[in-house]
Design an enzyme around this catalytic site. Structure first.
Site, short mmCIF file in Angstrom:
data_model
loop_
_atom_site.label_atom_id
_atom_site.label_comp_id
_atom_site.label_asym_id
_atom_site.label_seq_id
_atom_site.Cartn_x
_atom_site.Cartn_y
_atom_site.Cartn_z
N GLU B 60 0.82 -1.22 0.00
CA GLU B 60 0.00 0.00 0.00
C GLU B 60 0.85 1.27 0.00
O GLU B 60 0.53 2.25 -0.67
CB GLU B 60 -0.94 0.02 1.21
N HIS B 129 -11.37 -4.49 9.03
CA HIS B 129 -11.93 -4.43 7.67
C HIS B 129 -13.32 -3.78 7.65
O HIS B 129 -14.09 -4.03 6.74
CB HIS B 129 -12.07 -5.84 7.08
C1 LIG Z 1 -2.47 -4.20 4.52
C2 LIG Z 1 -3.38 -5.11 3.81
N1 LIG Z 1 -3.46 -5.06 2.47
C3 LIG Z 1 -4.30 -5.86 1.80
C4 LIG Z 1 -5.10 -6.75 2.47
C5 LIG Z 1 -6.09 -7.62 1.72
N2 LIG Z 1 -5.61 -8.98 1.69
C6 LIG Z 1 -5.98 -9.88 2.62
S1 LIG Z 1 -5.20 -11.31 2.45
C7 LIG Z 1 -4.36 -10.77 1.09
C8 LIG Z 1 -3.41 -11.66 0.39
C9 LIG Z 1 -2.30 -12.08 1.28
O1 LIG Z 1 -1.43 -12.86 0.57
P1 LIG Z 1 -0.32 -13.70 1.30
O2 LIG Z 1 0.45 -12.84 2.23
O3 LIG Z 1 0.44 -14.40 0.26
O4 LIG Z 1 -1.13 -14.72 2.20
P2 LIG Z 1 -2.12 -15.89 1.71
O5 LIG Z 1 -3.47 -15.29 1.61
O6 LIG Z 1 -1.63 -16.40 0.43
O7 LIG Z 1 -2.04 -16.89 2.80
C10 LIG Z 1 -4.70 -9.47 0.80
C11 LIG Z 1 -4.18 -8.68 -0.32
C12 LIG Z 1 -4.99 -6.78 3.88
N3 LIG Z 1 -5.76 -7.59 4.61
N4 LIG Z 1 -4.12 -5.98 4.51
#
Ligand SMILES: Cc1ncc(C[n+]2csc(CCOP(=O)(O)OP(=O)(O)O)c2C)c(N)n1
Ligand SMILES: [Mg+2]
Lengths: 326, 329, 320
Positions: B60, B129
């Site tokens: 972000e 959220h």
């Molecule tokens: C700061 C922030 N940005 C975006 C999100 C939205 N979001 C939730 S999970 C996710 C993906 C996370 O990917 P990863 O770290 O690879 O974990 P995975 O879901 O694959 O276990 C996103 C973009 C969030 N919760 N927090």
């Protein structure tokens, strides 16, 4: 038209040995730079076609990003698995397309995979990973020149290459795998993180190569009875309490005392049974084969291993015949 | 006119503006292939290619920061932050960089950028959220803060935000995405800083934002049966705030109820109440009442979340209190 | 460092428990009984299991939005987890947190986290506390490939090596952060490569092989515990389910999913234990039955528990 293969392993140099030992850290950026130098060396001596193994990082594609290479460069076409299998398949395709030299960039494990597919094509192994015995630390530019000279048949093969022997793994009488450097029998049940560092689990070592100045378990043999890759001999060591002590560099930064209870020289074709079942066989440094309860397992020394380019000999041959004096 | 959902109206605004101005690019997490987590940017990647619709890593701070740099260097970024709750990760780039650049640099910089984000509770998405954080942005000189409540407003306001030469924070309540309404098919603008009277009335002014506008309208309808005529004002833009429309309404009704989903303490309603107290105190016949969330993080459990979000009963009670209606519950 | 049969069976049972818990959660979610978002750990069980098998009860972990597996592996109570998922008063967080915020501070679980990249600084902080207090505790920071691109993650790693903190960063590289594939979101193929930038060891392991994960974690944690500093373990794995329940998964293909399903960490370990005669069929059935019973209890406990009273909303904002 001459064809050279390039197999650069994106996964080499990152395994647990950086945690359990003091293995070198070898990032993919450096592999890209090595490949770049190899490519420039190859085309400098006139190689016209280059086939490479694609990979999920794109080592060769990235290498091409910054240079102009007046040759036809194309990937070996197969669907990537992201495992050792990729190297085997790439080597097989290169051999089928008529590669007259294959440059590998990786460790012992990478070369072991390549050899399963490369057949009689000479291989020029450049070391990246830790704990390597089979490939050597060689400058990419020189490796490229040498591979090019071999591929273009500008130096005599018999002066610049040698034929390595290999160890075969027989399970219930069938050959299931091979090793170029060593087979290590571990009293263990799992392949796990693959590397071998816990000497308490090592019971038996078969050495196809053993130099007093090499790193890893093959150094143990090297300190007792050195053997070259092309020599038609292998060494089988039994480890255990009460044996003769040897202080050896078993992994990068790890020097340990091990005890040799027994040793045997293997002649071409000799077969020796694996003494611990069930167990795990580490091939060229990586735990690889699981031996199940009840299986009959033996290791055999065989002759037709890979044809290996000796860079120094190749460049010496070029010096002698004036290949580069124009 | 076409019937469109709030999300489609926003999508349409993107599309029309991107067709008009090649300097507009869209960036954010999952805005391309996925089309945005709530579908707002669906189809844009196909139409405008990945040069202009950029899926980013989860980063972000860099999404906002690159937009600031790109805007300063001549582009018009429209970025999606996904949930407004994630602004914490990127806040410096917004309030210290984007908001102040023009002023600090002696008026030379131009920062045409829009940061879109969804906000609000109601889907059990819990404390990180579900927040409404508009007051945070309102507090920063240099930012504009937009918060639509209908598909029509969403499209017109987004187009204006994109055409504005200042950094605009565009807040979309997630319960509104499915709301449908009549929306012109062509591009049109709604000036930033212009409130809208969503329902005219005589007895009380209800200033509400986003989803609370719809609740307030429903309340106004119900109260008309009790003989109370409520005027519902939607500021639509919280900064700059259309003070005059609010003041004019208060001068007419003499009573003010402010409804928002943020926590009440130091929320956007505090600013509106203070402004009215300063400028129209003499017109008020009753204390101003704010209906807002309690001073807690947004709870997860449905019973607690329902307690958190202002509801019709609480609005009715507030209106009855300020109007001195004897039927106060 | 040889694993005993008992440890191996324990790890198997833990993986199976995570798998069955998650499948149960998927069912409850589909039935509309769980509000909000749930992110399931199916396919990644070997990571939390192999790492946490090396932890003591008072060691710390930080978790992620995909946290159920971490919680279970650190000893979390599935009854309290289930109640929390359903928003009940009896849940881990009295219904205030939900799936993305489950925590059990008594077990050193510093919480699942709704903010991607929220955990790593917390992990370094918990490790700082242990170092400061002279305790031989370690902290494990679980984080995703997506989180690996957040500034907070890098800042936390840098500080961890600067201060030689007893923390191990465990990256769960499942190739995706929602729809964004690591191929497009980073220019290194291995997150472990980044460790070099902070002067800590970084290794790649097969995250679908619980023994491989166990071995790497065991050594990394020993080093951390003995004051030798942090390290990074990258576990290559895959989530079988969508990013959250209800994700249409438009960004990946069926073939890829099937390839990874063939490497299912639970089935793989089960088969190995059978082959190696560490575990017999009957024992597997026993394990399964016992988990099933516990799960059924957890579900009825959760379903029968009351929702929090609305008056509870203002409790616990501040410590009096
Ligand atoms: C700061 C922030 N940005 C975006 C999100 C939205 N979001 C939730 S999970 C996710 C993906 C996370 O990917 P990863 O770290 O690879 O974990 P995975 O879901 O694959 O276990 C996103 C973009 C969030 N919760 N927090
Ligand atoms: Mg991921």
């Amino acid at each position: 038209m001459s064809l050279v293969g390039i197999i650069a392993n994106p996964a080499s140099g990152k395994d647990i040995r950086r945690l359990v030992a003091f293995g070198s850290v070898f990032g993919n950026q450096e592999k890209v730079r090595i490949v770049r130098r190899v490519l420039l060396g190859l085309v400098a001596v006139g190689v016209e076609r280059i086939c490479y193994m694609p990979d999920y990082f794109g080592i060769v594609e990235r290498a091409l990003d910054h240079i102009k290479v007046p040759a036809t460069i194309f990937p070996a076409n197969f669907s990537l698995k992201g495992s050792q299998e990729d190297s085997v398949r790439a080597a097989r395709i290169m051999r089928e397309k008529g590669a007259t030299c294959i440059v590998t960039i990786g460790g012992d494990g990478t070369n072991r995979a390549v050899v399963k597919g490369s057949g009689a094509a000479p291989i020029l192994p450049i070391s990246t990973g830790t704990n390597n015995v089979f490939p050597s630390m060689v400058e990419g530019t020189i490796a490229g020149l040498a591979a090019g000279l071999i591929a273009m048949k500008r130096v005599p093969l018999d002066e610049s290459t040698f034929l390595s022997t290999k160890l075969e793994v027989l399970v219930n009488g069938n050959v299931v795998d091979l090793a170029l450097v060593d087979v290590v029998v571990c009293d263990d049940l799992f392949v796990g993180s693959r590397a071998v560092w816990d000497m308490d689990k090592v019971r038996q070592i078969f050495l196809n190569q053993a130099q007093p100045d090499s790193i890893g378990l093959s150094s143990i043999g090297g300190l007792i009875h050195p053997i070259n890759a092309e020599e038609p001999l292998s060494l089988c060591l039994e480890l255990g309490d009460g044996g003769r002590p040897v202080t050896a560099p078993v992994a990068p930064g790890i020097i340990k005392q091990v005890f040799i209870k027994g040793q045997r020289i293997m002649q071409m074709g000799d077969e020796i049974a694996v003494s611990v079942v069930p167990s795990i066989l580490a091939l060229d440094g990586e735990r690889e084969v699981e031996i199940r309860p009840g299986q009959q397992v033996a290791i055999r020394l065989e002759k037709d291993g890979p044809v290996v380019v000796d860079v120094k000999q190749t460049m010496t041959a070029a010096m002698k015949n004036g290949s580069l004096l124009r | 006119m076409a019937n469109m959902s709030f999300a489609q109206a926003l999508n349409d605004a993107h599309k029309l503006e991107m067709e008009r101005d090649p300097n507009i690019y869209v960036a954010g997490e999952d805005v391309g292939v996925y089309g945005g987590i709530f579908g707002v940017t669906a189809g844009l990647l196909d139409q405008f290619t990945d040069k202009r619709v950029r899926d980013t890593p989860i980063t972000e701070s860099a999404i906002v920061g690159t937009a600031v740099g790109a805007a300063a260097a001549g582009l018009r970024p429209v970025i999606e932050l996904m949930f407004v709750d994630f602004i914490g990760v990127a806040f410096d780039q917004l309030y210290n960089q984007a908001a102040k650049m023009k002023y600090m640099f002696g008026g030379k910089a131009k920062l045409p950028l829009v940061m879109r984000a969804c906000c609000g509770a109601g889907i059990g998405a819990a404390a990180q959220h579900s927040q409404c954080l508009e007051a945070w942005f309102m507090h920063v000189p240099g930012l504009k803060v937009v918060m639509p409540s209908t598909p029509y407003d969403a499209k017109g306001l987004l187009i204006s935000s994109i055409r504005d030469d200042n950094p605009v924070v565009f807040l979309e309540h997630k319960l509104l995405y499915g709301m449908e309404g009549e929306v012109p098919e062509e591009a049109y603008t709604i000036p930033l800083g212009q409130a809208d009277i969503k329902r005219e009335g005589q007895d009380v002014t209800v200033v509400a934002t986003a989803q609370m506008v719809n609740l307030s309208l429903s309340v106004a309808e119900k109260l008309s049966g009790d003989g109370i005529s409520a005027e519902v004002v939607d500021p639509r833009t919280l900064s700059p705030l259309d003070e005059e429309t609010i003041l004019e309404s208060v001068r007419k009704t003499h009573r003010l109820v402010i409804v928002h989903e943020e926590v009440k303490f130091a929320g956007s309603g505090a600013e509106i109440a203070a402004m009215v107290a300063e400028k129209a105190f003499d017109y008020l016949d009753a204390p101003i009442i704010r209906v807002a969330a309690p001073f807690t993080p947004v709870p997860f459990s449905p019973t607690l979340e329902a307690e958190f979000i202002p509801n019709e009963d609480k609005i009715i009670q507030a209106v009855k209190t300020v109007t001195g209606n004897p039927n106060v519950a | 460092m040889s694993l005993t049969n008992e440890q191996m069976i324990g790890m198997y049972a833990n993986m199976k428990k995570i798998r069955m818990f998650e499948e149960q959660v998927a069912e409850l979610f589909a039935a509309g009984k769980i509000p909000g978002f749930v992110h399931l750990y199916v396919g990644e069980e070997a990571v939390a299991t192999g790492v946490c098998a090396n932890l003591r009860e008072d060691d710390y972990i930080t978790s992620t939005h995909r946290g159920h597996g971490h919680l279970i592996s650190k000893g979390g109570d599935i009854k309290l987890m289930m109640a929390e998922l359903l928003g009940k008063k009896t849940g881990y967080c009295k219904g205030k947190g939900g799936s993305m915020h489950i925590a059990d501070l008594d077990l050193g679980i510093l919480g699942a986290n709704g903010i991607v990249g929220g955990g790593p600084p917390l992990a370094s902080g918990a490790a700082l506390a242990s170092q400061y207090q002279g305790k031989d505790l370690v902290t494990v920071c679980f984080f995703g490939d997506g989180a690996a691109n957040q500034g907070t993650t890098h800042e936390a790693m840098n500080l961890a090596t600067c201060w030689k903190l007893p923390v191990v960063f465990v990256n769960e590289n499942n190739m995706y952060g929602i729809s964004s594939c690591t191929l497009n979101s980073m220019c290194v193929a291995d997150i472990a490569d980044r460790a070099a930038a902070y002067d800590m060891p970084g290794v790649v392991v097969d995250g679908n092989d619980v023994v491989a994960v166990y071995e790497a974690a065991s050594e990394a944690l020993r080093q951390a515990r003995e004051g030798e500093g942090p390290s990074l373990i990258e576990c290559k794995t895959y989530r079988h389910k969508g990013h959250f329940e209800g994700d249409p998964c438009v960004y990946r293909n069926e073939e890829e999913l099937q390839e990874w399903k063939a490497k299912d960490p639970v089935l793989r370990f089960e088969k190995k234990l059978l082959d190696m005669q560490v575990l017999a069929r009957e024992k597997i059935d026993e394990i399964k039955d016992s988990i099933e019973k516990d799960l059924a209890k957890a579900v009825s406990f959760a379903e029968e528990s009351p929702f929090p009273d609305p008056s509870e909303i203002i409790e616990d904002v501040y410590t009096p």
